[in-house]
Every structure is written in structure tokens, then in C-alpha cells.
Design an enzyme around this catalytic site. Structure first.
Site, short mmCIF file in Angstrom:
data_model
loop_
_atom_site.label_atom_id
_atom_site.label_comp_id
_atom_site.label_asym_id
_atom_site.label_seq_id
_atom_site.Cartn_x
_atom_site.Cartn_y
_atom_site.Cartn_z
N HIS A 47 0.91 -1.17 0.00
CA HIS A 47 -0.14 -0.02 0.10
C HIS A 47 0.62 1.16 0.11
CE1 HIS A 47 -2.91 -3.02 0.75
NE2 HIS A 47 -2.10 -3.47 1.85
N GLU A 85 -1.80 0.28 8.02
CA GLU A 85 -1.02 -0.79 7.30
C GLU A 85 0.10 -0.18 6.55
OE1 GLU A 85 -3.08 -3.44 4.80
OE2 GLU A 85 -1.11 -4.66 4.51
N HIS A 140 3.25 -7.06 4.52
CA HIS A 140 1.66 -6.28 4.80
C HIS A 140 1.40 -6.84 6.18
CE1 HIS A 140 0.24 -5.58 0.68
NE2 HIS A 140 1.13 -6.17 0.21
N GLU A 217 1.92 -11.62 5.75
CA GLU A 217 1.03 -10.81 6.58
C GLU A 217 1.37 -11.02 8.00
OE1 GLU A 217 -1.65 -8.88 5.62
OE2 GLU A 217 -2.25 -9.87 3.67
ZN ZN Z 1 -1.95 -5.40 2.84
#
Ligand code: ZN
Length: 253
Positions: A47, A85, A140, A217
Site C-alpha cells: 500500500h 498498514e 503487509h 501478513e
Molecule cells: Zn495489505
């Protein structure tokens, strides 16, 4: 850089006094300290800080490996909104970059700050391909169910015409990262994947990669205990050290 030139200076001094035979041997300290010399590693911080303000650009459909998908998303955030994030992945990327460079690697980032837009997932893959890097890791943090916690590593499944050349090595990379994070005291996800690893075929950023790549993640931002960990600087540093160790092990295979 300063540390590197000091090592070179020390090696040069040693070579002057050594016999011809020992002078030809590689400097053991330098080799041990710089295990990643000659390696190029792509870190892809998920992102970007201004994605939320540019929905048209972010929702634009881009190639994702035989189908199209949105350029990117805004990413998630902790429930109290204090940590996004994109800010988390940007900080983790900088920590990991510092550690990898110290070990001698060339590091390529897919974005250079946390106040821009994108790049799109296809461009993120293209950056790694163009750099002819050895390996890529996308960072992430998840927006999962509030009751679930822990990390999971997403590796590519077979997408015909796209991921076949990277599936096997990416699988090895995913287990090396999973094992290093377990050793560092992190828990595998309680809500997704199998023993901390999930196989996906719908992720454009890995489908389009020509080099082994996985998505980490790192935790679930929507879970209160994980959110507290993700905010802690010492936890981030420990996690970055584990990632460096995993990449070093993977690249030594
Ligand atoms: Zn993400």
C-alpha cells in the site's frame, strides 16, 4: 558503507603481512559479516499513505496474471486508527533494508516514502523483475476477524503461463520465513492458512513476478493483542532480524 571500508582497510593490512598462500584466502571475517554480497533483494512495502485519497487511481483495473484486479487498496489499520498498514509496512521495510544492506545485499524498494500513491501491484512485480533480483518479499499486515491472531505467509500457487517458474523456490522461501518467525517467538495465524502458510493464485503482485516472491501478513491489525505487538518498535526490530535471517538462509541454499 563506513563499516565496509574499514573492513577493506583491515583486509588490505592483513594481506601485506600475510604469506602468499594465506593472502589468497578470502578474509574470513568479511565473508561471515557480509553473507549477502552480490545478492539483490526486493522489499515491497504494501500500500501507500495517500492511496485513500486517490480512489480513481487505486481502483483502476490492472493486469494481475491472466485476469484484472484493482491497482491497489488503501490497506487496513488498527481498530483505534492510530496505525495504518502502509505506515507499518514502510517502517518494517526500512528496518529490513538496513539489516540486509549491513549484510552486504543490494536492496530495492518498490516505494520510497509513505505519503505517495501506488505503485500498482503489476508495477510492484515489474520493479523486482527489472532489477533482476534474487528474491522479493512483500510486507503487509492483515485486516482479519478481530478474534484471530498471528502471521501467515502467502506463496503463489500454479497459475498457468505465469507462476510455474517461481512456485517451487517461493515455497522454500515461505517455509524459511515461517520457521524464522516461529524461532523469533511469533505465532502462526489462527484464522488463515495451514501452519502459517497460505497458497493463493489471485495475487497479482506475485503472479506477475519472475523471481521467487511471497507476501508476509505480519499480524492481524484488527486483533487487539496483535495490534499492540505491531506497534512495538522492539517487536518490529526482532521481526526484521528474523526476516533477514530467513532471507540469508534461503539465499545460501
Ligand atoms: Zn495489505
Amino acid at each position: 558503507m563506513r563499516r565496509l571500508s574499514l573492513l577493506v582497510a583491515l583486509c588490505a593490512t592483513a594481506a601485506l603481512t600475510a604469506t602468499a598462500a594465506t593472502a589468497r584466502a578470502p578474509h574470513p571475517k568479511a565473508a561471515a559479516d557480509l553473507p549477502l554480497v552480490g545478492r539483490t533483494i526486493v522489499i515491497d512495502p504494501g500500500h501507500n499513505g495517500a492511496n485513500y485519497a486517490h480512489p480513481d487511481e487505486i481502483n483502476r483495473q490492472v493486469p494481475a496474471g491472466g485476469f484484472k484486479k484493482a491497482c491497489d487498496t488503501t490497506g487496513t489499520a488498527t481498530n483505534d486508527g492510530t496505525l495504518s498498514e502502509s505506515a507499518f509496512t514502510w517502517d518494517m521495510a526500512k528496518r529490513l533494508r538496513r539489516l540486509l544492506k549491513r549484510a552486504g545485499a543490494i536492496v530495492v524498494l518498490t516505494r520510497h516514502n509513505d505519503h505517495g500513491v501506488g505503485p500498482c501491484i503489476n508495477k510492484r512485480a515489474a520493479i523486482g523483475n527489472r532489477a533482476n533480483a534474487d528474491v522479493a518479499v512483500s510486507l503487509h499486515a492483515d485486516g482479519g476477524p478481530p478474534s484471530g491472531h498471528g502471521f501467515h505467509v502467502i506463496r503463489p500457487g500454479v497459475v498457468k503461463g505465469y507462476t510455474e517458474p517461481i512456485v517451487k523456490r517461493s515455497k522454500t522461501l515461505s517455509t524459511d520465513i515461517r520457521d524464522a518467525l516461529l524461532d523469533a517467538g511469533l505465532d502462526t495465524s489462527t484464522y488463515l492458512g495451514r501452519r502459517g502458510i497460505d497458497v493463493r493464485t489471485d495475487m497479482g503482485g506475485i503472479n506477475l513476478s519472475h523471481i521467487p516472491k511471497v507476501i508476509l501478513e505480519t499480524g492481524n491489525m484488527r486483533n487487539a493483542a496483535d495490534a499492540r505487538r505491531l506497534e512495538r518498535k522492539r517487536w518490529r526490530e526482532r521481526t526484521a532480524v528474523a526476516l533477514r535471517d530467513a532471507l540469508t538462509k534461503y539465499l545460501a541454499r
